[in-house]
Design an enzyme around this catalytic site. Structure first.
Site, short mmCIF file in Angstrom:
data_model
loop_
_atom_site.label_atom_id
_atom_site.label_comp_id
_atom_site.label_asym_id
_atom_site.label_seq_id
_atom_site.Cartn_x
_atom_site.Cartn_y
_atom_site.Cartn_z
N GLU A 34 6.18 21.66 -1.02
CA GLU A 34 6.50 20.50 -0.18
C GLU A 34 7.38 20.93 0.98
O GLU A 34 8.36 21.64 0.79
CB GLU A 34 7.20 19.42 -1.01
CG GLU A 34 7.67 18.22 -0.22
CD GLU A 34 6.58 17.58 0.62
OE1 GLU A 34 6.81 17.35 1.83
OE2 GLU A 34 5.48 17.32 0.08
N ARG A 35 7.04 20.48 2.17
CA ARG A 35 7.80 20.89 3.36
C ARG A 35 8.90 19.91 3.76
O ARG A 35 9.78 20.24 4.55
CB ARG A 35 6.86 21.07 4.55
CG ARG A 35 6.25 19.79 5.07
CD ARG A 35 5.38 20.02 6.28
NE ARG A 35 4.88 18.77 6.83
CZ ARG A 35 4.13 18.69 7.92
NH1 ARG A 35 3.79 19.79 8.56
NH2 ARG A 35 3.72 17.52 8.36
N ILE A 41 4.11 10.77 2.39
CA ILE A 41 4.21 9.64 3.31
C ILE A 41 4.19 8.32 2.55
O ILE A 41 4.97 7.40 2.83
CB ILE A 41 3.05 9.67 4.33
CG1 ILE A 41 3.23 10.86 5.30
CG2 ILE A 41 2.97 8.36 5.11
CD1 ILE A 41 4.48 10.79 6.13
N LYS A 51 6.03 -2.28 1.56
CA LYS A 51 5.98 -3.44 0.66
C LYS A 51 7.36 -4.06 0.49
O LYS A 51 7.49 -5.28 0.29
CB LYS A 51 5.40 -3.04 -0.70
CG LYS A 51 4.02 -2.41 -0.63
CD LYS A 51 3.06 -3.19 0.25
CE LYS A 51 1.86 -2.39 0.67
NZ LYS A 51 2.10 -1.42 1.74
N ALA A 198 -5.35 -1.84 7.93
CA ALA A 198 -4.30 -2.21 6.98
C ALA A 198 -2.90 -1.99 7.55
O ALA A 198 -2.02 -2.86 7.44
CB ALA A 198 -4.47 -1.42 5.69
N VAL A 285 -3.98 2.92 15.27
CA VAL A 285 -5.42 3.15 15.49
C VAL A 285 -5.99 4.16 14.50
O VAL A 285 -6.96 4.85 14.78
CB VAL A 285 -5.68 3.62 16.94
CG1 VAL A 285 -5.42 2.49 17.92
CG2 VAL A 285 -4.82 4.83 17.30
N HIS A 460 -5.37 -20.29 -18.53
CA HIS A 460 -5.10 -21.45 -17.66
C HIS A 460 -3.64 -21.87 -17.84
O HIS A 460 -3.13 -21.89 -18.95
CB HIS A 460 -6.01 -22.61 -18.04
CG HIS A 460 -5.70 -23.88 -17.32
ND1 HIS A 460 -6.11 -24.11 -16.03
CD2 HIS A 460 -5.00 -24.99 -17.71
CE1 HIS A 460 -5.69 -25.31 -15.65
NE2 HIS A 460 -5.01 -25.86 -16.66
#
Length: 481
Positions: A34-35, A41, A51, A198, A285, A460
């Protein structure tokens, strides 16, 4: 002398760290490179912190409409942007530390730095050129770094980054990517969002709920173009009712920068260009795979349109080299990356019954207001494939739980093969549909027919009852519509 492993994974996002854990469970000596930050991300600057922001926006909406629930709040509800961002970053940091704990628990070596393939079965790790954008938890003793490492199996899981359009490149101040949009120092009064996928529509929804004047510009005829047009039309109507401005079949051709604002020149399909002035512009984009500087070309790994080419098990054209997640192409979703990683490592281990990833059964969720979720074929795509279909629909406005929640705007839509009863797709817009969609995903994975769904008892009162009603409607048997 190079340290040797059975499996080395490059990248610790959802795909990478989950694959590492499954690899360790299967008895492989495993390392992950891992850098910048554990969790990638998604955990640090994507799925999770967004979220948290959207939850703040949701609470803001409820508080602003408290009188609809018979409640009185004294004074105007306002947002403290510093505290909103602080909460989001705290959620991210907590989970970042959780990934570190899982690596230690599963005896997975974390190698800090940037990895480059020097030949099949070997990588060179150099000092990272990236500075973490948020504080990182202290690293445990024995953490590894620069050097040469070997492994029989090397899995590339380097993710993706925001795509930039020529002439409208993000500058971190006036033109933002999702990085800057996630940590505003102050709330802008107006924003133009370029792109309604999204990422774009979630940020548009967040800022709109926070009282910002939001304009969305989308090239296609529908917002969220991958969704069923009927669903996206309902979402658009709800967003516009909430005050969002949406311009479809349009593009931003030029952006002029002021001292503390931008002017986006928006061209519609009739050729008319309208300047729109705003405090900030969010470029959403799309994203592109991180395939650069990995040594892929040197070892002969095939790529296409910025992504690594793989089969259904993550294998590239070079033996011993694999790829999963965003770097391996769309759909660029965290849960797709995790599943691809597990499939890949279980195939490597030779486990029986490992199935290639079926992209048609990968759910998509968009956490805007109202939420949108889907899996499988849209009605149009099913017909384009030559299928005869039965389509069921059920409105939120006919569901008791939705009405009680004050969330009676939405639709559940199901698409079945008319001849076989196979569930081809499910498409939803409305409250909590990102939680509901998994019911249809399970049904599709189990090859459940319409008959079995109609004879399944749903509790229900719940929103999930609408799922059954939509199935019943496809066969002319809806009970509450």
């Amino acid at each position: 002398m190079a340290e040797n492993y059975d499996v080395i994974i490059i990248g610790s996002g959802p795909g990478g760290y989950v694959t590492a854990i499954r690899s360790a469970q299967l008895g492989f000596k495993t390392a992950i490179v891992e850098r910048e930050h554990l969790g990638g991300i998604c955990l640090n600057w994507g799925c999770i912190p967004t979220k948290a922001l959207l939850r703040s926006a949701e609470i803001m909406d409820y508080a602003s409409h408290a009188k609809n629930y018979g409640l009185k709040l004294e004074g105007k509800v306002t947002a403290d942007v510093t505290e909103v961002v602080k909460r989001s970053r705290g959620v991210s940091l907590r989970l970042n530390g959780g990934v570190g704990f899982l690596m230690k628990k599963n005896k997975i070596d974390v190698i800090w730095g940037e990895a480059k393939l020097t030949k099949p079965g070997e990588i060179a790790v150099s000092k990272s050129s990236k500075t973490p954008m948020q504080p990182q938890p202290p690293q445990p003793k024995g953490t590894k770094g620069e050097g040469t490492y070997t492994a029989k199996h090397i899995i590339v899981a380097t993710g993706a980054r925001p795509r930039a359009l020529p002439g409208i490149e993000p500058d971190g101040k006036l033109i933002w990517t999702y990085f800057e949009a996630m940590v505003p120092q102050e709330m802008p009064k107006s924003i133009v969002v370029m792109g309604s996928g999204a990422i774009g529509i979630e940020f548009a929804s967040f800022y709109n709920s926070m009282g910002v004047d939001v304009t969305v510009v989308e090239l296609m005829s529908n917002i969220m173009p991958v969704e069923d047009p009927e669903i996206s039309a309902i979402a658009r109507k709800a967003m516009e009712k909430h005050g969002m401005k949406i311009i479809t079949e349009a593009k931003v051709t030029k952006v002029e920068k002021g001292a503390n604002d931008v002017t986006a020149h928006v061209e519609t399909k009739d050729g008319k260009v309208t300047p729109i002035k705003a405090d900030r512009l969010i470029s959403a984009v799309g994203v592109q795979g991180n395939i650069e500087n990995l040594g892929l070309e040197a070892v002969g790994v095939k790529t296409d349109r910025g992504c690594v080419v793989i089969d259904g098990y993550g294998k590239t054209n070079v033996p011993g080299i694999y790829a999963i997640g965003d770097v391996a192409g769309p759909p660029m979703l965290a849960h797709k990356a995790e599943h691809e990683g597990v499939v890949c490592i279980e195939k490597i281990a030779g486990l029986p019954g490992v199935h290639a990833t079926d992209k048609n059964k990968i759910p998509g969720c968009t956490y805007c207001h109202p939420q949108v979720a889907s899996v499988g074929l849209t009605e149009a795509k099913a017909k384009a494939e030559g299928r005869e279909v039965r389509v069921g629909r059920f409105q939120f406005g006919a569901n008791g739980k939705a009405i009680a929640l004050g969330e009676d705007n939405g639709l559940i839509k199901t698409v079945f093969d008319k001849k076989t009863g196979e569930l081809l797709g499910a498409h939803m817009v409305g409250a909590e549909v990102t939680e509901l969609i998994q019911g249809f995903v399970v049904a599709m994975n189990l090859e459940t027919t319409e008959e079995e769904l109609m004879h399944t008892i749903f509790p229900h009162p719940t929103l999930s009852e609408m799922m059954k009603e939509s199935v019943l409607d496809a066969y002319g048997r809806a009970l509450n519509a």
